[in-house]
Design a protein around this motif. Structure first.
Motif, PDB file in Angstrom:
ATOM      1  N   THR A 128       0.874  -1.137   0.093  1.00  0.00           N
ATOM      2  CA  THR A 128      -0.014   0.078   0.143  1.00  0.00           C
ATOM      3  C   THR A 128       0.925   1.133   0.060  1.00  0.00           C
ATOM      4  N   GLU A 129       2.136   1.179   0.022  1.00  0.00           N
ATOM      5  CA  GLU A 129       3.034   2.152  -0.105  1.00  0.00           C
ATOM      6  C   GLU A 129       4.531   1.613  -0.275  1.00  0.00           C
ATOM      7  N   ILE A 130       5.420   2.467  -0.747  1.00  0.00           N
ATOM      8  CA  ILE A 130       6.824   2.277  -1.127  1.00  0.00           C
ATOM      9  C   ILE A 130       7.224   3.061   0.319  1.00  0.00           C
ATOM     10  N   VAL A 131       8.551   2.478   0.855  1.00  0.00           N
ATOM     11  CA  VAL A 131       8.958   3.091   2.041  1.00  0.00           C
ATOM     12  C   VAL A 131      10.648   2.731   1.605  1.00  0.00           C
ATOM     13  N   PHE A 132      11.319   4.079   1.913  1.00  0.00           N
ATOM     14  CA  PHE A 132      12.703   4.297   1.842  1.00  0.00           C
ATOM     15  C   PHE A 132      13.283   4.299   3.405  1.00  0.00           C
ATOM     16  N   ASP A 133      14.078   3.462   3.793  1.00  0.00           N
ATOM     17  CA  ASP A 133      14.520   3.531   5.272  1.00  0.00           C
ATOM     18  C   ASP A 133      16.040   4.151   5.058  1.00  0.00           C
ATOM     19  N   LEU A 134      16.276   5.137   5.709  1.00  0.00           N
ATOM     20  CA  LEU A 134      17.346   5.941   5.544  1.00  0.00           C
ATOM     21  C   LEU A 134      18.138   5.834   6.971  1.00  0.00           C
ATOM     22  N   ASP A 135      19.244   5.090   6.959  1.00  0.00           N
ATOM     23  CA  ASP A 135      19.895   4.365   8.009  1.00  0.00           C
ATOM     24  C   ASP A 135      21.249   4.836   8.310  1.00  0.00           C
ATOM     25  N   PRO A 136      21.533   6.004   8.946  1.00  0.00           N
ATOM     26  CA  PRO A 136      22.969   6.569   9.146  1.00  0.00           C
ATOM     27  C   PRO A 136      23.487   5.617  10.006  1.00  0.00           C
ATOM     28  N   ASN A 277      -1.519  19.482  19.541  1.00  0.00           N
ATOM     29  CA  ASN A 277      -1.343  20.753  18.760  1.00  0.00           C
ATOM     30  C   ASN A 277      -1.348  20.771  17.289  1.00  0.00           C
ATOM     31  N   GLN A 278      -1.277  19.562  16.691  1.00  0.00           N
ATOM     32  CA  GLN A 278      -1.398  19.699  15.286  1.00  0.00           C
ATOM     33  C   GLN A 278      -1.855  18.124  14.611  1.00  0.00           C
ATOM     34  N   ASP A 279      -2.281  18.271  13.577  1.00  0.00           N
ATOM     35  CA  ASP A 279      -2.868  17.043  12.921  1.00  0.00           C
ATOM     36  C   ASP A 279      -1.576  16.191  12.693  1.00  0.00           C
ATOM     37  N   CYS A 280      -1.903  14.832  12.615  1.00  0.00           N
ATOM     38  CA  CYS A 280      -1.050  13.765  12.032  1.00  0.00           C
ATOM     39  C   CYS A 280      -0.796  13.989  10.570  1.00  0.00           C
ATOM     40  N   PRO A 281       0.607  14.262   9.921  1.00  0.00           N
ATOM     41  CA  PRO A 281       1.035  14.404   8.745  1.00  0.00           C
ATOM     42  C   PRO A 281       0.490  13.449   8.012  1.00  0.00           C
ATOM     43  N   PHE A 282       0.421  12.055   8.561  1.00  0.00           N
ATOM     44  CA  PHE A 282       0.316  10.997   7.513  1.00  0.00           C
ATOM     45  C   PHE A 282      -1.232  10.841   7.234  1.00  0.00           C
ATOM     46  N   SER A 283      -2.018  11.601   7.877  1.00  0.00           N
ATOM     47  CA  SER A 283      -3.749  11.469   7.858  1.00  0.00           C
ATOM     48  C   SER A 283      -3.990  11.887   6.498  1.00  0.00           C
ATOM     49  N   ARG A 284      -3.180  12.714   5.528  1.00  0.00           N
ATOM     50  CA  ARG A 284      -3.373  12.865   4.170  1.00  0.00           C
ATOM     51  C   ARG A 284      -3.128  11.820   3.216  1.00  0.00           C
ATOM     52  N   MET A 285      -2.589  10.674   3.701  1.00  0.00           N
ATOM     53  CA  MET A 285      -2.019   9.526   2.667  1.00  0.00           C
ATOM     54  C   MET A 285      -3.173   9.171   1.791  1.00  0.00           C
ATOM     55  N   ASP A 286      -4.314   8.749   2.518  1.00  0.00           N
ATOM     56  CA  ASP A 286      -5.306   8.117   1.498  1.00  0.00           C
ATOM     57  C   ASP A 286      -5.823   8.988   0.518  1.00  0.00           C
ATOM     58  N   LYS A 291      -4.219   9.452  -6.952  1.00  0.00           N
ATOM     59  CA  LYS A 291      -3.629  10.518  -7.835  1.00  0.00           C
ATOM     60  C   LYS A 291      -2.110  10.235  -8.011  1.00  0.00           C
ATOM     61  N   GLN A 292      -1.406   9.276  -7.345  1.00  0.00           N
ATOM     62  CA  GLN A 292      -0.092   9.040  -7.879  1.00  0.00           C
ATOM     63  C   GLN A 292       0.429   8.541  -9.324  1.00  0.00           C
TER      64      GLN A 292
END
Length: 306
Positions: A128-136, A277-286, A291-292
């Motif tokens: 349901t998503e692509i995820v890049f894991d950036l691991d320093p 104090n703020q909405d979850c940024p991920f709430s806009r995913m769906d 549209k992708q």
């Protein structure tokens, strides 16, 4: 909390009774966080966390004595699980589906501190998503993850792909690209993730690497594109991690990704304050999945290979 009450070591949530034990057990000594505080965190965060756990085969990392002692990974649902815990059989494993607050709190009482989820739901074999894991290599090198994230965001913007970012809760960042469900296979997404990872390494070979062996990476940030695969998992949004600072894998806004960003900004207490104090940024995913333009991008990459 509305719909729940606590009495004599029991918590009632929507008709389910959960046995609660050892509320004064210290889980994170450095942060003075006990089991009661952790369970309260799960109760307060559940509305944001549960949508990412729902209908996904769950792997948890349990710390029976707190994060300072031994831990183990658990995939199979134990026989003593209460009847309200939903499960699904996959191959020889009976996975837990953490689909409600009752199950989340019960698992918290079992001292599951980390919640790891696959990239696909049980209803599909497609991610349901692509995820890049950036691991320093360490938190001291976190700026490399920031650098990689900004470069990836620039590429994704040019491709008109909507993306989201979260901290890993440890020392890195993770970039999410939501996809329309049941449209693309893991083989499809691998074509794209390998292209992006190779491009980053080609552009900044002194900063980034795709070397799997840790002892060969040096001080470079590992661009992990191989982790995005069937059967693999990633830390769930809003899950705590088993580190001494009680850091949380936290969705953040892209505007926050700069050289002032540090992992230790996202402790359990800080995240609780943040969500007030703020909405979850991920709430806009769906809202952006359909549209992708990923299909068009994938076709172009496949044509380049011919």
């Amino acid at each position: 909390m509305a719909g729940s009450s606590k009495k004599d070591g029991q918590l009632k949530i929507k008709g389910n009774t959960i046995q609660i034990t050892s509320l004064d057990k210290i889980l994170y000594p450095k942060m003075d966080i006990n089991k009661q505080a952790y369970l309260q965190y799960l109760i307060e965060i559940n509305r944001l966390m549960l949508p990412f756990l729902k209908n996904r085969c769950l792997t948890v990392k349990r710390y029976p004595h707190g994060m300072f002692d031994d831990f183990f990974y658990q995939k199979n649902c134990p026989d003593y699980a209460p009847s309200f815990v939903e499960t699904i059989q996959h191959d020889d494993i009976r996975y837990i589906l953490c689909n409600d607050l009752s199950t989340l709190v019960w698992m918290g009482n079992q001292l599951a501190l980390e919640f790891h989820i696959p990239f696909n739901k049980v209803t599909s074999v497609c991610p349901t998503e692509i995820v890049f894991d950036l691991d320093p290599p360490s938190r001291e090198h976190f700026s490399l993850a920031v650098k990689a994230a900004i470069q990836i965001k620039t590429i994704l913007d040019r491709l008109e792909l909507h993306s989201f970012v979260k901290t890993s809760g440890n020392k890195g960042l993770q970039i999410y690209i939501p996809l329309d469900e049941n449209q693309f296979t893991y083989d499809d997404t691998r074509v794209f993730t390998k292209f992006i990872a190779d491009y980053l390494v080609d552009q900044s070979p002194d900063s980034f690497t795709i070397e799997r062996m840790k002892n060969k990476r040096g001080a470079k940030c590992y661009i992990d594109f191989l982790q995005h695969a069937e059967g693999k998992t990633i830390i769930a949004p809003y899950s705590l991690r088993g580190n001494e600072d009680a850091l949380v894998a936290t969705p953040i806004e892209w505007e926050e990704v700069d050289q002032q960003l540090t992992p230790d900004m996202f402790t359990m207490d800080a995240v609780l304050e943040r969500i007030e104090n703020q909405d979850c940024p991920f709430s806009r995913m769906d809202s952006v999945r359909k549209k992708q333009p990923f299909g068009r991008i994938l076709t172009g990459l496949l044509n380049q290979k011919k």
